[in-house]
Structure formats: structure tokens, C-alpha cells
Design a protein around this motif. Sequence first.
Motif, PDB file in Angstrom:
ATOM      1  N   UNK A 242       0.879  -1.172   0.000  1.00 20.60           N
ATOM      2  CA  UNK A 242       0.000   0.000   0.000  1.00 20.60           C
ATOM      3  C   UNK A 242       0.913   1.217   0.000  1.00 20.60           C
ATOM      4  N   UNK A 243       0.619   2.191  -0.869  1.00 19.44           N
ATOM      5  CA  UNK A 243       1.436   3.400  -0.929  1.00 19.44           C
ATOM      6  C   UNK A 243       0.522   4.613  -0.873  1.00 19.44           C
ATOM      7  N   UNK A 244       0.886   5.537  -0.001  1.00 22.41           N
ATOM      8  CA  UNK A 244       0.177   6.808   0.107  1.00 22.41           C
ATOM      9  C   UNK A 244       1.147   7.926  -0.255  1.00 22.41           C
ATOM     10  N   UNK A 245       0.694   8.821  -1.129  1.00 22.11           N
ATOM     11  CA  UNK A 245       1.545   9.930  -1.565  1.00 22.11           C
ATOM     12  C   UNK A 245       0.681  11.165  -1.776  1.00 22.11           C
ATOM     13  N   UNK A 246       1.148  12.296  -1.252  1.00 19.44           N
ATOM     14  CA  UNK A 246       0.404  13.540  -1.451  1.00 19.44           C
ATOM     15  C   UNK A 246       0.228  13.820  -2.941  1.00 19.44           C
ATOM     16  N   UNK A 247      -0.892  14.459  -3.289  1.00 24.48           N
ATOM     17  CA  UNK A 247      -1.282  14.654  -4.685  1.00 24.48           C
ATOM     18  C   UNK A 247      -1.667  16.102  -4.923  1.00 24.48           C
ATOM     19  N   UNK A 248      -1.230  16.626  -6.063  1.00 25.09           N
ATOM     20  CA  UNK A 248      -1.563  17.997  -6.444  1.00 25.09           C
ATOM     21  C   UNK A 248      -1.724  18.071  -7.952  1.00 25.09           C
ATOM     22  N   UNK A 249      -2.293  19.153  -8.409  1.00 27.21           N
ATOM     23  CA  UNK A 249      -2.354  19.423  -9.850  1.00 27.21           C
ATOM     24  C   UNK A 249      -1.297  20.429 -10.271  1.00 27.21           C
ATOM     25  N   UNK A 250      -0.574  20.987  -9.287  1.00 33.61           N
ATOM     26  CA  UNK A 250       0.464  21.979  -9.591  1.00 33.61           C
ATOM     27  C   UNK A 250       1.520  21.949  -8.487  1.00 33.61           C
ATOM     28  N   UNK A 251       2.644  21.314  -8.770  1.00 32.73           N
ATOM     29  CA  UNK A 251       3.698  21.173  -7.767  1.00 32.73           C
ATOM     30  C   UNK A 251       4.427  22.488  -7.482  1.00 32.73           C
ATOM     31  N   UNK A 252       4.175  23.501  -8.302  1.00 28.96           N
ATOM     32  CA  UNK A 252       4.848  24.783  -8.091  1.00 28.96           C
ATOM     33  C   UNK A 252       4.118  25.679  -7.098  1.00 28.96           C
ATOM     34  N   UNK A 253       2.922  25.298  -6.690  1.00 31.57           N
ATOM     35  CA  UNK A 253       2.181  26.098  -5.723  1.00 31.57           C
ATOM     36  C   UNK A 253       2.938  26.165  -4.398  1.00 31.57           C
ATOM     37  N   UNK A 254       2.930  27.332  -3.786  1.00 30.70           N
ATOM     38  CA  UNK A 254       3.638  27.503  -2.521  1.00 30.70           C
ATOM     39  C   UNK A 254       2.810  26.953  -1.370  1.00 30.70           C
ATOM     40  N   UNK A 255       3.521  26.526  -0.337  1.00 30.37           N
ATOM     41  CA  UNK A 255       2.869  26.163   0.908  1.00 30.37           C
ATOM     42  C   UNK A 255       2.225  24.804   0.941  1.00 30.37           C
ATOM     43  N   UNK A 256       1.863  24.453   2.135  1.00 28.80           N
ATOM     44  CA  UNK A 256       1.167  23.216   2.478  1.00 28.80           C
ATOM     45  C   UNK A 256       1.832  21.992   1.877  1.00 28.80           C
TER      46      UNK A 256
END
Length: 357
Positions: A242-256
Motif C-alpha cells: 500500500x502506498x500513500x503519496x500527497x497529490x496535487x495538480x500543480x507542484x509549483x504552488x507555494x505552501x502546504x
Amino acid sequence: MKINNIDIENRTQPYLIAEIGVNYFDIAEQRGISPIAAAKEMVREAATAGVDAVKFQSYSADQLASKNSPAYWDTSEESTESQYELFAQYDDFGEAEFEEIATWTAENHDVDFLSTPFDFHAVEYLEDLVPAYKIASADITNHPLLRQIAQKEKPVLLSTGASTIGEIDQAVRVIEDEVEDPEICLLHCILQYPTDPENANLGMINHLDEVYPEYMIGYSDHVPPDDGMVTLLNSVVNGAEVIEKHFTLDKSLEGNDHYHAMDPEDVRTFRENVDHLSVTTGRSKKEPISAETDSREYARRSLVAATEIKPGEAITREQLAIKRPGTGISPTMLDTIVGRKAREQIALDSILTWDLV
């Protein structure tokens, strides 16, 4: 372990969870849409890319952190100095919003909806929405919360970041005391945001597997993704199911959690790499395979006449060479052949067979 009837153990691909967390708030601001619309867009993109589950975080800042809780993340990436201040920016979603997202996900995409509860109220309202409970590393010593989750008798995904084996033992016992034969997956995790690659320590997955052979082992990742998704691939090599990885649509966004998250293309790269890994791993029992049949016969060697050998002549070592192909008497039989007599004339460079001696 089964989640929504998915038998996780008997798959070539790990069960991949896209940890959307609260990243949809930043996506909403960037794109000028509502947080609900952004959350659904992120679910759609994650599902299309090929994840098995999308995961959110259900919390209230007032219930999660005191106003005097300092940051434990890299403040050069996320500048907020207080946990309470950061969490308060992202706690607008409650029971109604998560119910809407869970229902919409089930109706539109073949992925599981998950959310990590950080308080007792969240555990209760998530019960009808999630097929399994994910518990954050920071709550591994929050035994009252573990106990309440265990009583729901659903699979438990327990992150073990910053934990000793003793602390993991205690958490596992709390769950075992509440339910017979629990389904538990222990996720190796490093509680550093972001995690430096040299701190990933993926070999700890093997240690967890040795200590807890009765439970599934996985990995929750905070290492910034590389182009080849090698960190996640290495976790599979080390046994993560099982693998959990944070997900985004834009890795260049600042913060969090954008700066160490994967995006849809990273998901596709990882899935392709695991497919290739599975193909090249093959079966575990060492034995010749059909593709090696010709190689066994023609690339190996036989005993070959180094000189002409006359009928009835006792064969000496000097009269024998060892050459390809392997269609004659094997060189393993050299000592057996020396001293035997030739049945007939053996020409120079002839491959010796048993009918000749």
C-alpha cells in the motif's frame, strides 16, 4: 487485507492512495473555482491517472492543535509558524462536504474515497463514507482515537512515522483488543516535511515485515518526487503493498503539501514503472525457463576430440578439448571418460557422444 473487495495482497500493483489532503483549497484559489469543485477536479484527475483511492483530511483546527503549537515542517516551503494557524486556513469542510465528495466519487469514478479523521466527531461521520480508516503518524499514541476507530471493524491503515517499535506494538494491541482478527496495514513513514531522500530509510519496510508478519506493510511518502518516481518504486522493491503519496495538480504552488506531492503524470510514470518491475521480476523459483532451451544446448560445452582417436584406444586427457556446443558428453563427465576406449574411429574435433566410447 481487502478494501472494497479489492484483494490488495494478490495484485502486481500496490494499492495507491492519492493524498489530496487539503490541497484543493489552493487549487480552488488558483483557478478561481469553489473548493468543492476543486476537490472534485482533483479526484477526477487522480482517478484518470490510475490511483486506487483518493484521500482527504477531516479535522477542526480547534480540536486538533492548541494556539501554542509550533510548526514542525520546513518553514522555507510553508512559512506558517503555528500549526493552529495553518490548520485553521483549511478546516472549512465538514460532514456535508465530505459526504458530497464521497457520493460524487462513488457515482463517477472507480476509486475508493478515504479521509483521515483527526477527532472523534470525524470518525463517526466518516463511518458511512469510507471503506477503511487511515490514521496519521502523529496519532499513533492517541489510543482513545485508535480505540474508537478499531470499534468500527474496518481495515486500518496506520502510519508509523517517528515511532518506536514499542509505540507501534502498543497501538496494534489497542486495535487487537477491540476487534478479533483485525485487518491492519502498517505504513512506514518519515515524519519530515519534506523528507530528504537520504532520510527515507525504505529498508525499514523490511523490518516492519519481520516484526509484524501477520499484517500488511506499506509506505506513506513525503520525499519530493523525482522524474522516474524512483523512491516509490524502491518502496515496492522493499515490499510495500500500500502506498500513500500527497497529490496535487500543480507542484509549483507555494505552501502546504504541494512541494512534495505527485501530480497525474507522476502517477502514470509510477504505474508504468511498476508494470515493468513486475514483468522483469517474474517467478521466484530458480530453474531454467523455456527461453533458455537453445542456450542450454548450444552455449554450453561438450567433450571434443583434440586429436584423432583410434578404435580401441584408451582415451587420455590430452586427447580431449572442451568446446561448444553442449550437445555431446558434458565436461562434468571428464574424469569418467578418461581411460575409456573408443568404440570406433573418432575424427579430430568430433563432439563425443556416449555411443562413441
